[in-house]
Design a protein around this motif. Structure first.
Motif, PDB file in Angstrom:
ATOM      1  N   LEU A  95       0.809  -1.221   0.000  1.00 57.83           N
ATOM      2  CA  LEU A  95       0.000   0.000   0.000  1.00 57.83           C
ATOM      3  C   LEU A  95       0.839   1.267   0.000  1.00 57.83           C
ATOM      4  O   LEU A  95       0.301   2.361   0.054  1.00 57.83           O
ATOM      5  N   GLY A  96       2.149   1.133  -0.030  1.00 56.35           N
ATOM      6  CA  GLY A  96       2.992   2.317   0.005  1.00 56.35           C
ATOM      7  C   GLY A  96       3.165   2.833   1.423  1.00 56.35           C
ATOM      8  O   GLY A  96       2.654   2.261   2.383  1.00 56.35           O
ATOM      9  N   ARG A  97       3.873   3.947   1.529  1.00 54.96           N
ATOM     10  CA  ARG A  97       4.229   4.513   2.835  1.00 54.96           C
ATOM     11  C   ARG A  97       3.003   4.663   3.743  1.00 54.96           C
ATOM     12  O   ARG A  97       1.953   5.121   3.312  1.00 54.96           O
ATOM     13  N   GLY A  98       3.170   4.281   5.007  1.00 57.54           N
ATOM     14  CA  GLY A  98       2.078   4.435   5.960  1.00 57.54           C
ATOM     15  C   GLY A  98       0.932   3.481   5.734  1.00 57.54           C
ATOM     16  O   GLY A  98      -0.150   3.631   6.298  1.00 57.54           O
ATOM     17  N   GLY A  99       1.169   2.466   4.907  1.00 55.29           N
ATOM     18  CA  GLY A  99       0.095   1.554   4.533  1.00 55.29           C
ATOM     19  C   GLY A  99      -0.519   0.792   5.690  1.00 55.29           C
ATOM     20  O   GLY A  99      -1.700   0.450   5.642  1.00 55.29           O
ATOM     21  N   SER A 100       0.269   0.533   6.737  1.00 53.64           N
ATOM     22  CA  SER A 100      -0.280  -0.213   7.870  1.00 53.64           C
ATOM     23  C   SER A 100      -1.382   0.565   8.577  1.00 53.64           C
ATOM     24  O   SER A 100      -2.347  -0.022   9.067  1.00 53.64           O
ATOM     25  N   ASP A 101      -1.245   1.896   8.639  1.00 54.11           N
ATOM     26  CA  ASP A 101      -2.321   2.733   9.196  1.00 54.11           C
ATOM     27  C   ASP A 101      -3.604   2.502   8.411  1.00 54.11           C
ATOM     28  O   ASP A 101      -4.685   2.342   8.984  1.00 54.11           O
ATOM     29  N   THR A 102      -3.476   2.491   7.086  1.00 48.98           N
ATOM     30  CA  THR A 102      -4.642   2.326   6.230  1.00 48.98           C
ATOM     31  C   THR A 102      -5.273   0.952   6.438  1.00 48.98           C
ATOM     32  O   THR A 102      -6.497   0.825   6.504  1.00 48.98           O
ATOM     33  N   THR A 103      -4.433  -0.074   6.535  1.00 49.50           N
ATOM     34  CA  THR A 103      -4.953  -1.417   6.814  1.00 49.50           C
ATOM     35  C   THR A 103      -5.803  -1.398   8.082  1.00 49.50           C
ATOM     36  O   THR A 103      -6.919  -1.922   8.105  1.00 49.50           O
ATOM     37  N   ALA A 104      -5.267  -0.769   9.146  1.00 47.70           N
ATOM     38  CA  ALA A 104      -5.968  -0.756  10.430  1.00 47.70           C
ATOM     39  C   ALA A 104      -7.310  -0.050  10.305  1.00 47.70           C
ATOM     40  O   ALA A 104      -8.342  -0.547  10.775  1.00 47.70           O
TER      41      ALA A 104
END
Lengths: 411, 411
Positions: free
Chosen positions: B147-156
């Motif tokens: 998902l690109g940079r900061g993608g884990s935030d978006t996943t959450a």
């Protein structure tokens, strides 16, 4: 021609190694062949992941072990695909799951039950080199599984069988299959060909070059294997159906295995069903038992000893603790400092006295035999681990070295 | 209560960190909550994988980049699941694919288009803590995407929205959202609450604490976020819909971003469709353009300058090389040594003169403004990279520090 090539961990240990493998793969492709490449994790990656794991838990769930370890091969396939792409060939990497490697549910030592080749065939038809992660698959719950030691060999052979490949090349860091481990026996010779059955025994007995499950699978599907080095162009060893001619050699090779442990149960009831109880309990935990010896010591009581893979020792002892009362055992013991030495050859069954010659060679070295097991084409002995080099050298001298007439006696 | 917790790379940097996160997760679970945990790759893992990649290829296919980088989170989820299991809670780890995170096909910066929650819901119902790999998903070809940079935030946030979670906690290495980067401005203050729109601007402008796509997604689905530290128990910053009251503060925070590059095209035709040609060509390559400035220099010719993410510079220059003749450009130039400083606040649009105050503060520091852009709730300036600390401190003094009346004037 459709070729499946498998490159082991030492062949892809560094980015430089990976670039060399890429050149070799591309060379094949440019000769007009279709190429499926199976790769293992880079060099020490798996050991590093295990070290990390041990810092987090001393008893991790096996499903999560597979989740962790399968990343090693995923790194390899991505890097190899990048290296091949850089040489301007079309390429795609596939995880075990993407490649359609379907396994049973036994995490950490799953067995391949099916290969759905659809995706690989589609990518090959599109002109791509297909790079597949070895050692891993997916079960029917869509969970990642791993195939256990030597699993990448099995992946390669299973793919070669499913794709009806013309050849399956197993690239490793040695030139082929030797009459004994060249590190222990300097005058060990490379075998130009070896039969499935001989390779099966040798693989099973610890010749690290090729995993026995891979050989089983190759035999079952008639896949011809070529075991050779990724570091040179020498022809290696061809593994295929035995010719009659080859049976004239009694002993093909000497193998050894240090990755075993011996376990013994004392004074179990001498009653039908007791052995079943013990080995069923071990099978339920997916512990492979190798040699088994039962000896009647006193009336109505038996000692039972067996060997297992060293990594299964903890699980095995837990099982014994659970069942010891049921089987009446007064105690159990184990020994990790043991090794197995074996002689393997199609001619063993038809030559009387081979076992005696083996025991004599070991006795002359003053090596004590703790357990003995035989099959149609092998004889194995359990000895102390520190005696293994001496034992292998003595057996190689006795059975293999040219010029000694005994080893060349025909059947 | 159903809680989604996200732990960033610094929160799972070592096995010890992972064990601490496990304790925190288990504590929540034992309070009776259902817990879904999203984790990033451990500390520097992603950088290490990129270094490895660079040794193999200088221009790897993006599909293979995703195949490689997604292993980082897979290692984290396996280890965290092991650490949780060791505390005797039922747990299962899921890759992005297994968790049903379906994305588009834009490798290395994919967008989540759907979440199939079936498997997560089933595992939660079975009483398990579910650990999901952040940053990754799967496209409709069954290929792994990231998902690109900061993608884990978006996943959450996407999981919290799809599961209708009661709360989404974003654990990081700072206590919450600050009025400016505390490393640059020692008296920066933590904001107890911030609106989605303000957070969106601040995230977009380089406040590394929370990625703007995650904030967009939270705003769209009304997911309340709690940004807090995994290293202490302090309350962090709540991100939610703006209250009317909050608009009384003109400037909520000062942000900066060093991860940008400035590109300029000289003497392009002053003709309809030229800007479309340029920015369409960039969009096709998935290059996000941020600020754009067009200035008429002579009759019939324009200069066009814009900013992009530093990592897109190589791709951008390749695009410009392709289209320069079509748009009549006599040349182009770029500068990587630039930074963006911004002030963000719901009150900016309704307060005349805020821009002038910002330019004055920077002028008094003798800082030259290369580009300026404004929106309803922010004003951004491009300056030289080495002036960024001075600029941020000056703006924080001007707008935020309590006691200076200007910053507290109500709308």
């Amino acid at each position: 021609m459709l070729v499946v090539q498998k490159y082991g961990g030492s062949s892809v240990a560094t980015p430089e190694h990976i670039r060399r493998v890429a050149r070799r793969v591309v060379e094949y492709r440019r000769q007009g062949h279709q190429v499926v490449v199976v790769v293992s994790a880079m060099g020490d990656t798996t050991d590093e992941l295990i070290a990390l794991m041990n810092k987090v838990s001393d008893n991790p769930p096996e499903r999560e072990v597979d989740m962790l370890l399968s990343t090693g091969e995923q790194v390899s396939i991505a890097l190899l695909a990048m290296a091949i792409s850089r040489l301007e060939e079309d390429v795609i990497s596939l995880t075990g799951s993407q490649a359609g490697i379907i396994t049973d549910n036994v995490h950490t030592k799953a067995r391949i039950i099916k290969v759905n080749t659809e995706r690989i065939v589609r990518e090959l038809s599109a002109g791509k080199i297909v790079v597949v992660a070895g050692f891993q698959g997916v079960n029917d719950a869509n969970d990642i599984t791993t195939l256990g030691r030597g699993g990448s060999d099995t992946t390669a052979v299973a793919l070669a069988a499913a794709l009806k490949a013309d050849l399956c090349e197993i690239y490793t860091d040695v030139d082929g299959v030797y009459t004994a481990d060249p590190r222990l026996v300097p005058d060990a010779r490379k075998l130009p060909t070896v039969s499935y059955d001989e390779m099966l025994e040798m693989a099973h007995l610890g010749a690290a070059v090729l995993h026995y499950r891979a050989v089983e699978c190759a035999k079952l599907h008639g896949v011809t294997l070529h075991v050779r080095s990724s570091f040179n162009r020498n022809p290696g060893t061809i593994v295929k159906e035995a010719d009659e001619v080859e049976k004239s050699i009694i002993v093909t090779g000497v193998t050894h295995d240090l990755n075993i442990a011996k376990v013994a149960l004392f004074d179990v009831y001498d009653r039908p069903g007791i052995a079943w109880k013990i080995f069923h309990a071990l099978a339920v935990e997916n512990i492979n038992v190798d040699m088994i010896i039962q000896s009647a010591m006193r009336d109505g009581l038996n000692d039972i000893a067996f060997t297992i893979c060293k990594s299964d020792l903890k699980k095995t002892l837990a099982v014994l603790e659970n069942i010891r009362e049921q089987v009446g055992a007064t105690g159990y013991t184990y020994d990790e400092n043991v090794a197995k030495v074996s002689i393997v050859g199609s001619g063993i069954a038809t030559n009387a006295g081979v076992a005696a010659m083996m025991f004599e060679a070991l006795a002359r070295e003053n090596i004590n035999l703790e357990m003995i097991a035989t099959s149609e084409i092998k004889i194995s002995c359990i000895i102390k681990a520190h005696e293994v080099s001496r034992a292998v050298r003595a057996l190689h001298r006795k059975f293999i070295v040219p010029g000694e007439d005994i080893c060349m006696v025909s059947a």
